[in-house]
Each structure stands twice: as structure tokens, then as C-alpha cells.
Design a protein around this motif. Sequence first.
Motif, PDB file in Angstrom:
ATOM      1  N   VAL A  13      -6.900  57.473 -10.715  1.00  0.00           N
ATOM      2  CA  VAL A  13      -6.675  56.856  -9.407  1.00  0.00           C
ATOM      3  C   VAL A  13      -7.836  55.917  -9.112  1.00  0.00           C
ATOM      4  O   VAL A  13      -9.003  56.311  -9.211  1.00  0.00           O
ATOM      5  N   VAL A  14      -7.505  54.671  -8.766  1.00  0.00           N
ATOM      6  CA  VAL A  14      -8.525  53.672  -8.444  1.00  0.00           C
ATOM      7  C   VAL A  14      -8.384  53.294  -6.970  1.00  0.00           C
ATOM      8  O   VAL A  14      -7.295  52.934  -6.515  1.00  0.00           O
ATOM      9  N   GLY A  18      -9.548  47.689   0.040  1.00  0.00           N
ATOM     10  CA  GLY A  18      -8.851  48.118   1.252  1.00  0.00           C
ATOM     11  C   GLY A  18      -9.038  49.589   1.554  1.00  0.00           C
ATOM     12  O   GLY A  18      -9.035  50.006   2.718  1.00  0.00           O
ATOM     13  N   ALA A  19      -9.217  50.400   0.515  1.00  0.00           N
ATOM     14  CA  ALA A  19      -9.431  51.835   0.711  1.00  0.00           C
ATOM     15  C   ALA A  19     -10.772  52.106   1.367  1.00  0.00           C
ATOM     16  O   ALA A  19     -10.990  53.177   1.942  1.00  0.00           O
ATOM     17  N   ASN A  23     -11.262  43.803   3.503  1.00  0.00           N
ATOM     18  CA  ASN A  23     -10.122  42.903   3.425  1.00  0.00           C
ATOM     19  C   ASN A  23      -9.262  43.251   2.209  1.00  0.00           C
ATOM     20  O   ASN A  23      -9.759  43.313   1.086  1.00  0.00           O
ATOM     21  N   THR A  24      -7.962  43.467   2.423  1.00  0.00           N
ATOM     22  CA  THR A  24      -7.096  43.857   1.306  1.00  0.00           C
ATOM     23  C   THR A  24      -6.907  42.726   0.294  1.00  0.00           C
ATOM     24  O   THR A  24      -6.484  42.973  -0.840  1.00  0.00           O
ATOM     25  N   ALA A  25      -7.223  41.507   0.689  1.00  0.00           N
ATOM     26  CA  ALA A  25      -7.163  40.397  -0.270  1.00  0.00           C
ATOM     27  C   ALA A  25      -8.231  40.546  -1.347  1.00  0.00           C
ATOM     28  O   ALA A  25      -8.184  39.869  -2.379  1.00  0.00           O
ATOM     29  N   TRP A  26      -9.186  41.441  -1.096  1.00  0.00           N
ATOM     30  CA  TRP A  26     -10.245  41.701  -2.070  1.00  0.00           C
ATOM     31  C   TRP A  26      -9.908  42.877  -2.994  1.00  0.00           C
ATOM     32  O   TRP A  26     -10.732  43.256  -3.829  1.00  0.00           O
ATOM     33  N   ASN A  27      -8.723  43.460  -2.833  1.00  0.00           N
ATOM     34  CA  ASN A  27      -8.313  44.509  -3.769  1.00  0.00           C
ATOM     35  C   ASN A  27      -8.287  43.946  -5.189  1.00  0.00           C
ATOM     36  O   ASN A  27      -7.902  42.790  -5.407  1.00  0.00           O
ATOM     37  N   ALA A  53      -2.346  46.463  -3.910  1.00  0.00           N
ATOM     38  CA  ALA A  53      -2.487  47.766  -3.255  1.00  0.00           C
ATOM     39  C   ALA A  53      -3.949  48.172  -3.133  1.00  0.00           C
ATOM     40  O   ALA A  53      -4.784  47.836  -3.973  1.00  0.00           O
ATOM     41  N   SER A  54      -4.235  48.943  -2.092  1.00  0.00           N
ATOM     42  CA  SER A  54      -5.601  49.418  -1.875  1.00  0.00           C
ATOM     43  C   SER A  54      -5.931  50.626  -2.744  1.00  0.00           C
ATOM     44  O   SER A  54      -7.098  50.875  -3.060  1.00  0.00           O
TER      45      SER A  54
END
Length: 223
Positions: A13-14, A18-19, A23-27, A53-54
Motif C-alpha cells: 500500500v502506497v 493527498g493522504a 494537493n492531490t495533483a501531487w499524488n 489516487a491518494s
Amino acid sequence: MDLGASHAVNRVVVKHAGAGGENTAWNTRDFTVASSADGTTWTTRATVTGNTASTTTHDVTAPGTRYVRLAITAPTSTSDPAARIYELEVYASTGGGSGSITGVGGKCLDVDNAGTADGTKVQLWTCNGTAAQTWSRIGDTYRALGKCLDVDNGGTADGTKVQLWTCNGTGSQVWQPQADGSIRNPQSGKVLQATGAGTADGTQIQIGTYAGGAHQKWVVNGG
């Protein structure tokens, strides 16, 4: 990531940017997950492209894994060059698995002629996928053909042979994989090894004082 010992890894699991509340654009956009028994030879277990995905979960079948590597080829979906990994979680089966145990020369831990009599020789042999080379991890024991990997007569001296014997719950049948790749018998304080550092088919397995030799290192696959 060094897991410290060999495990039958079944999930990675990574947790990406976002987790961690970013910013989720940096996932992490593009990456691979690989496993290795020795830190030198790697097998790719998952390849991901275009991720948004985060948290990503990767179900894998990776027996005999000691090392896990996350390789990032595109860190984000933007021009930001920084990779942001908040957690890398590795899961493995905790027992009851079965598979081969591979030692020096790439040979397998083998029950001579697939015998089941008490005292049957345990040896090195070219890996062939048979029941004589399939070991199950049950508690602190290793079992093949319904019997246990056993130190002859509970011996503690260097050179005491290792054999197949009816499981009896004694210390002569307790084996503990170590972070250095050895498999230790706590009762004797000695480790599983190939006699004379041999690699030939039929080489007797015995116990000996650990000295870091290749003949004392093992990869447990699936158990």
C-alpha cells in the motif's frame, strides 16, 4: 525497504501526497513496485501509470521477499518535480504458507528421495517443485511430507546432521529465520547449513556456528 527477513509478501500500500493532506495533483503519477530476495535481483510486481489516487493498493504474489523497492518515474501530474510518499506499507502472510527453501548455489532444501521415515536425510538438491522440496511454516517449525525439519537427537555440536522426523514439539525442531538470511535453531544456537559449503546435489544439511557464509543463508519462499 529492508524487511529484515524473508516474507511471503501479498500486498503493498502506497500513501501519496493527498493522504498527507497535500494537493492531490501531487499524488505520484507513474511508479513501479518491485521485490527482491537479496537486494540485487529485482522482480517488478506492479506498474502504475496515470495515477491520481491518494492511496494505492497493490495485491501481489511475492514469496521469498526481503526487500521492497518503490521506483518513481513521474512524481506528480504537474510540473512539480518533488515526490511525496507519506507511507509505504508492506503486508505478508503470517503463517501456514508453503514453498521451497533455497540455499547456496540456488539449490533447494530437499527430503532425500521424498522419504517419510524418521531419520530421512535432508539435503541440497536441484529445485524441481516436488513435495520433497515444499516446506510449510507451522508455528516455529518447517514441515515437509507431514514431518518436521529436525536436529538429530537434539544435538548442539557443529556438524550435527539435520533430518526429517515426526513432529514432537521439542527444541530440535524450532527454527527462526534471521535478518542476516540464516535460519537459527535456538536450542543449539547454531544455524542451518550445507556441509562443507557444498553445492552438489545430495549435500547433507547440518547445523553449524554462524560465520556469514553463503552456505548458511537461505531464502524461504512462501512460508
